[in-house]
Design a protein around this motif. Sequence first.
Motif, mmCIF file in Angstrom:
data_model
loop_
_atom_site.group_PDB
_atom_site.id
_atom_site.type_symbol
_atom_site.label_atom_id
_atom_site.label_comp_id
_atom_site.label_asym_id
_atom_site.label_seq_id
_atom_site.Cartn_x
_atom_site.Cartn_y
_atom_site.Cartn_z
ATOM 1 N N HIS A 260 -1.296 -2.736 -1.834
ATOM 2 C CA HIS A 260 -2.016 -1.404 -1.807
ATOM 3 C C HIS A 260 -2.615 -0.995 -3.148
ATOM 4 C CE1 HIS A 260 -0.448 -1.695 2.266
ATOM 5 N NE2 HIS A 260 0.744 -1.127 1.868
ATOM 6 N N GLU A 261 -2.577 -1.732 -4.119
ATOM 7 C CA GLU A 261 -3.138 -1.343 -5.478
ATOM 8 C C GLU A 261 -2.078 -0.526 -6.051
ATOM 9 O OE1 GLU A 261 -7.310 -0.681 -5.959
ATOM 10 O OE2 GLU A 261 -7.580 -2.212 -4.804
ATOM 11 N N ILE A 263 -0.492 1.853 -4.766
ATOM 12 C CA ILE A 263 -0.168 3.088 -4.057
ATOM 13 C C ILE A 263 1.195 3.017 -3.246
ATOM 14 C CG2 ILE A 263 -1.185 5.194 -2.585
ATOM 15 C CD1 ILE A 263 -3.940 3.693 -3.528
ATOM 16 N N PHE A 265 2.660 3.868 -0.391
ATOM 17 C CA PHE A 265 2.655 4.310 0.876
ATOM 18 C C PHE A 265 3.966 4.275 1.478
ATOM 19 C CE2 PHE A 265 -1.955 3.265 0.830
ATOM 20 C CZ PHE A 265 -2.403 4.697 1.064
ATOM 21 N N TYR B 88 -2.396 5.385 7.244
ATOM 22 C CA TYR B 88 -2.538 4.680 5.754
ATOM 23 C C TYR B 88 -3.899 3.803 5.492
ATOM 24 C CZ TYR B 88 2.399 5.755 5.646
ATOM 25 O OH TYR B 88 3.497 6.231 5.745
ATOM 26 N N GLN B 91 -6.667 6.101 4.531
ATOM 27 C CA GLN B 91 -6.651 6.661 3.439
ATOM 28 C C GLN B 91 -7.064 5.701 2.362
ATOM 29 O OE1 GLN B 91 -2.632 8.042 3.799
ATOM 30 N NE2 GLN B 91 -3.236 10.264 3.993
ATOM 31 N N LEU B 92 -6.566 4.598 2.491
ATOM 32 C CA LEU B 92 -6.843 3.554 1.822
ATOM 33 C C LEU B 92 -8.369 2.975 1.668
ATOM 34 C CD1 LEU B 92 -4.567 1.754 0.110
ATOM 35 C CD2 LEU B 92 -5.006 -0.073 1.772
ATOM 36 N N THR B 95 -9.960 5.692 -0.417
ATOM 37 C CA THR B 95 -9.774 5.610 -1.727
ATOM 38 C C THR B 95 -10.591 4.764 -2.586
ATOM 39 O OG1 THR B 95 -7.401 5.562 -1.024
ATOM 40 C CG2 THR B 95 -7.650 5.340 -3.298
ATOM 41 N N GLN B 96 -10.878 3.644 -1.709
ATOM 42 C CA GLN B 96 -11.791 2.615 -2.395
ATOM 43 C C GLN B 96 -13.185 3.341 -2.566
ATOM 44 O OE1 GLN B 96 -11.217 -0.277 -3.377
ATOM 45 N NE2 GLN B 96 -9.493 -0.851 -2.574
#
Lengths: 447, 313
Positions: A260-261, A263, A265, B88, B91-92, B95-96
């Motif tokens: 997740h880069e 992050i 989680f 999640y 959210q991800l 974020t992108q």
Amino acid sequence: MIEGQTVPLAEGPLAGFLAALRHAGLTISPASSIDAYEAVAAVGYGDREILRDALCVTLAKSELDEARFEQCFDRYFSHHVEPDDRAATPRESAPTSGGGFAQLMLTGDAVLVDTQISRAARSVGVREVQYSFQRNILVGRILRELGMPEWDREVAQRVDAGTAEDLAEWQTARDAIVSKVKAVVDRQIDLYASNAAQQIREERLADMDIAAIRPEDRQAAIKLVRKMAKALASQHSRRRKRARRGQLDMRKTMRQAMPHEGIPFQLSWKQKSVDRPKFIVLCDVSRSVVNAAQFLLVLMYSLNEVVDQLHAFAFSDRLEDVGRLLDDNDIDVAIERVLREVGFGSTSYGDAFADFAERYMPLVDRHTSVIILGDGRNNYGDPQLDILDRIRRQARRVVWLNPEAERSWGTGDSEMPAYRRFSSMARTCGSLNELQAVIGDMLRGPR
Amino acid sequence: MADLEASDAPVDALVSGLEGFGYVASRRIATALYLSLRLKKPILVEGAAGVGKTELALSTSQLLGLPLIRMQCYEGLDESRVLYEWKYAKQLLYTQLLKERVGDLLEDAPSMDDAMARLRGVGDMFFSEDFLQPRPLLQSLMSEDGCVLLIDEVDKTDEAFEALLLETLSAYQVSLPEIGVIKASTPPIVFLTSNNIRELGDALKRRCIHLSIPLPSAELESRIVEKRLPDIASQLRGELVAFVQELRHMKLRKPPSISETVEWAQSLLILHVEELGVDVVRDTLNVLLKFESDVEAVEAQAGDLVRRAKATR
């Protein structure tokens, strides 16, 4: 006694019933009593089945509770003539004194008679009854409240005056009243007293000098010790669960965050390693401390479930491994056998330590708590302090429990001051409460 | 609910109401349910497996016309499974998106502080209700018109979980650190069931109406079978209920409970059995009993038991 003085704060049948339930061993929290009041408000007193069900589901919290509840409900609501003060028979018309009540009894309105008796019973504070030996006192008080003495005097005068033609009838009526009052008091004792007495007895036992526990109380004391052990066990297992979640595991968290880069989680936690205490118990079972030793053995026996390893040794002068005896047998049999095989000798701590060092030293490691129970009276022999020192250095700690009071440590043949120096901790454990406190401290883990 | 309040005998009304949905309730069950509705308290139902604990919740939800939210408990169940999780993936994705747009967003920001402030505003958005994934407990609090929440086999969870329930069930609210307090506009009707695997904490019990459902009497059981299988001949029904009642006196590892009785009755019906016989019983015992050792024990006495069942009827 003045009316109102002994009447509990909350009035009405429900208050009495709640008290009766408490005495029968149910835990009734304030929250549940509020529930009960609301439940009664919702369903009313009209339908007895519904009343019973409604109270049962609000007050009984387990199957055992339920069984007790049913018994209590039947006894309370089927016999309890307790008129509501505000509603029932107006007070001023009630003939409570002397001949009045007697007359009532003779003419016989059974309900009114019962009402009179239970009112008299309440005004002498029958609900506060604690012990069964208070029975006769209470019966006497209620009879006085009902005016029995005046009645007796009146009858006696008539006998003297030769006008007592209906003497037999009077006597029958009197007997009937007495037996009714007795029944009322017995029921109260049944409802309120038995459990309170038991509790008081337990509290007394727990605080008592162990040596002073009489043989006839021994069974009760053993039961109490087992109860304590159970409490300790549950406390300890709860603590262990709470300790399970540890610190943030940074490395794992980062690794999981990679896709997740970076992050995070998903957080990961390090498992906290849980300390599982090991115990070695050396128990002096010579004549002087045999009483205390028994209870320590019982406590250890019952603690088996929280403690992973328990090695029990008993000694007078020779030391024996008694773990097997404790494992295989019923507690009473086990203790009796321990005492028969190693007990009642004359003490030699030195010899016992030497025995232990020679045969069992490998059992001791840094997770081990070594508990020594004894009075440290070594019959003027070699105390073998260096062995105790060795044990202490190898173990996590050595705890010395001495049933003697601290002021007698060091008197006569007591080596206690020296032994104390070589123990991590030395405490008096004169009563069961103290014993429980010490073991509780030790289970609580690292010091 | 409304007609319950109006009814003279609300308990009886509940009994017949539940019966309409196929649940035969004893008076105690109905009383407990009534009080739980009246006092707005969760109801803790205990009893052996298969006596109808879960059924009670299902039938109640039907009776009241409320949706049922079911939460099956197991060891290790934790907050994120029952309350909420963040979405999640969503959210991800955002974020992108944000990453690509961040240049545009900050282009005309006069100072660093200003830029930071703008980013913070965007960051807070991630933990808003848009990204919230409610789980059963939270769902039940958020349902506008109320619902029946069934927390099944609560004794399988560990104590930490109980504490979480305490907070939620006493105030019907829960506080989420990122969002704030969420309070139910209509409190859910909560059933907790327990098989007594573990003794529940006093604190939890104190907050609940406590109902334990025992194995039913012959009369009640017969009514239940009749309700479930109206086609069954009354003779067979009486006999098989008597038989099951007999079994419960034997020392078995798992004495049959209501669900097994019903299942057995169903099997007999399918087999076109009209009255109980030793052979039929032997052939179908495995429907009624769940352990091989129990089956063997009963098989040995089958003849005797059948005779007695026919006699008591």
